[in-house]
Design a protein around this motif. Structure first.
Motif, PDB file in Angstrom:
ATOM      1  N   TRP A  76      -9.244  -2.310   0.212  1.00 54.15           N
ATOM      2  CA  TRP A  76     -10.105  -3.495   0.139  1.00 54.15           C
ATOM      3  C   TRP A  76     -11.367  -3.223   0.938  1.00 54.15           C
ATOM      4  N   THR A  77     -12.485  -3.808   0.489  1.00 53.22           N
ATOM      5  CA  THR A  77     -13.755  -3.583   1.172  1.00 53.22           C
ATOM      6  C   THR A  77     -13.792  -4.190   2.563  1.00 53.22           C
ATOM      7  N   CYS A  78     -12.865  -5.105   2.845  1.00 49.75           N
ATOM      8  CA  CYS A  78     -12.883  -5.841   4.109  1.00 49.75           C
ATOM      9  C   CYS A  78     -12.062  -5.184   5.220  1.00 49.75           C
ATOM     10  N   CYS A  79     -11.311  -4.144   4.913  1.00 48.38           N
ATOM     11  CA  CYS A  79     -10.480  -3.516   5.942  1.00 48.38           C
ATOM     12  C   CYS A  79     -10.271  -2.039   5.626  1.00 48.38           C
ATOM     13  N   LYS A  80      -9.687  -1.303   6.571  1.00 47.23           N
ATOM     14  CA  LYS A  80      -9.626   0.155   6.480  1.00 47.23           C
ATOM     15  C   LYS A  80      -8.444   0.752   5.719  1.00 47.23           C
ATOM     16  N   PRO A  81      -7.267   0.117   5.659  1.00 43.49           N
ATOM     17  CA  PRO A  81      -6.119   0.779   5.034  1.00 43.49           C
ATOM     18  C   PRO A  81      -6.407   1.246   3.612  1.00 43.49           C
ATOM     19  N   ARG A  82      -5.964   2.463   3.281  1.00 44.85           N
ATOM     20  CA  ARG A  82      -6.132   3.029   1.949  1.00 44.85           C
ATOM     21  C   ARG A  82      -4.810   3.636   1.503  1.00 44.85           C
ATOM     22  N   GLU A  83      -4.496   3.492   0.224  1.00 44.49           N
ATOM     23  CA  GLU A  83      -3.253   4.011  -0.330  1.00 44.49           C
ATOM     24  C   GLU A  83      -3.543   4.789  -1.607  1.00 44.49           C
ATOM     25  N   HIS A  84      -2.667   5.742  -1.927  1.00 41.43           N
ATOM     26  CA  HIS A  84      -2.783   6.474  -3.187  1.00 41.43           C
ATOM     27  C   HIS A  84      -2.096   5.718  -4.323  1.00 41.43           C
ATOM     28  N   SER A  85      -0.953   5.133  -4.053  1.00 40.01           N
ATOM     29  CA  SER A  85      -0.152   4.437  -5.067  1.00 40.01           C
ATOM     30  C   SER A  85      -0.636   3.001  -5.242  1.00 40.01           C
ATOM     31  N   PHE A  86      -0.664   2.535  -6.496  1.00 36.70           N
ATOM     32  CA  PHE A  86      -1.055   1.151  -6.763  1.00 36.70           C
ATOM     33  C   PHE A  86      -0.052   0.178  -6.154  1.00 36.70           C
ATOM     34  N   ASP A  87       1.244   0.511  -6.232  1.00 38.39           N
ATOM     35  CA  ASP A  87       2.258  -0.354  -5.632  1.00 38.39           C
ATOM     36  C   ASP A  87       2.053  -0.480  -4.124  1.00 38.39           C
TER      37      ASP A  87
END
Length: 253
Positions: free
Chosen positions: A19-30
């Motif tokens: 999300w543009t509002c926070c830092k967490p990033r994931e590879h999987s859509f789930d």
């Protein structure tokens, strides 16, 4: 209760999702869908966006679906842990029983992958597209089939699963420990024979351990017992004869 939400927009870039509002990033859509909101506020009944005249017609679902590379299925007779979630895209069903959860066409899902391109959001397996993320989440699955709780690929891994075990003995008993966390007591079992123990453990995230221990000597099946603990199954074998066992299994003697 406060509302926990994302004030920003979905950000999909170079295989990472967040999300543009926070830092967490994931590879999987789930996994992306599991990122918790980064802000607290009041709940609201007002729509977040104005009506978009260019959003996709969500009722116009094509019946012609391209053949996906691989659609996994649960093998016949596979043991599914109670409470396991369906792994198919856009399905949140939870396993209740074989009769209620493994019937034909109970699962409505997307066999394809998420497709975000030039502001449009959809699935590779069907035609509907949406410009708004909330509308994208409303695009219903385009095919029906059986729920997928384990899958053939995971089942192959499960068959190779081995649990660590050890034992010690006293004059009358042999105590065996089989190490497995979060054993599902309602679907796991042990059966005592005169010189063997049949073990069936369902543990962790739907993992299965099956084994038959061929004992070094005979036991009293009626007097023997077992207990499922938080990190292991503990088995008490009552010896038929008060002799020292050099090994647990006869094949290792």
């Amino acid at each position: 209760m406060a509302c926990q939400y994302h004030p920003g927009k979905p950000d999909f870039h170079e295989g990472l999702k967040g999300w543009t509002c926070c830092k967490p990033r994931e590879h999987s859509f789930d996994d992306f869908m599991e990122i918790k909101g980064c802000q607290l506020g009041l709940h609201s009944n007002e729509p977040k966006h104005n009506v978009d005249p260019f959003k996709a017609d969500l009722t116009n679902i094509s019946t012609k679906v391209p053949e996906p590379d691989f659609v996994d299925e649960d093998p016949a007779g596979i043991v599914v842990a109670a409470g396991a979630k369906c792994k198919r895209n856009d399905c949140n069903a939870v396993f209740e029983s074989e009769e209620r959860s493994h019937g034909p066409e109970q699962c409505q899902f997307h066999p394809g992958k998420v497709l975000f391109h030039e502001g449009n959001k959809g699935w590779t397996c069907c035609k509907p597209r949406a410009t708004d993320f909330d509308e994208f989440m409303k695009i219903k699955g385009c095919v029906r089939g059986r729920h997928l709780f384990v899958g053939t690929q995971l089942a192959d891994e499960i068959k190779a699963e081995k649990c660590r075990r050890d034992f010690y003995q006293m004059a009358n008993d042999v105590i065996v420990s089989i190490y497995a966390k979060k054993i599902k007591r309602d679907v796991s079992s042990l059966e005592f024979g005169a010189d063997s123990v049949r073990v069936h453990l369902v543990y962790g995230d739907g993992k299965v351990y099956d084994d038959t221990i061929h004992l070094h000597a005979e036991i009293d099946p009626a007097a023997s017992s077992f207990e499922f603990l938080s990190t292991k199954a503990e088995i008490k074998l009552v010896k038929k004869a008060q002799v020292q066992w050099p090994t647990l299994e006869k094949d290792n003697a």
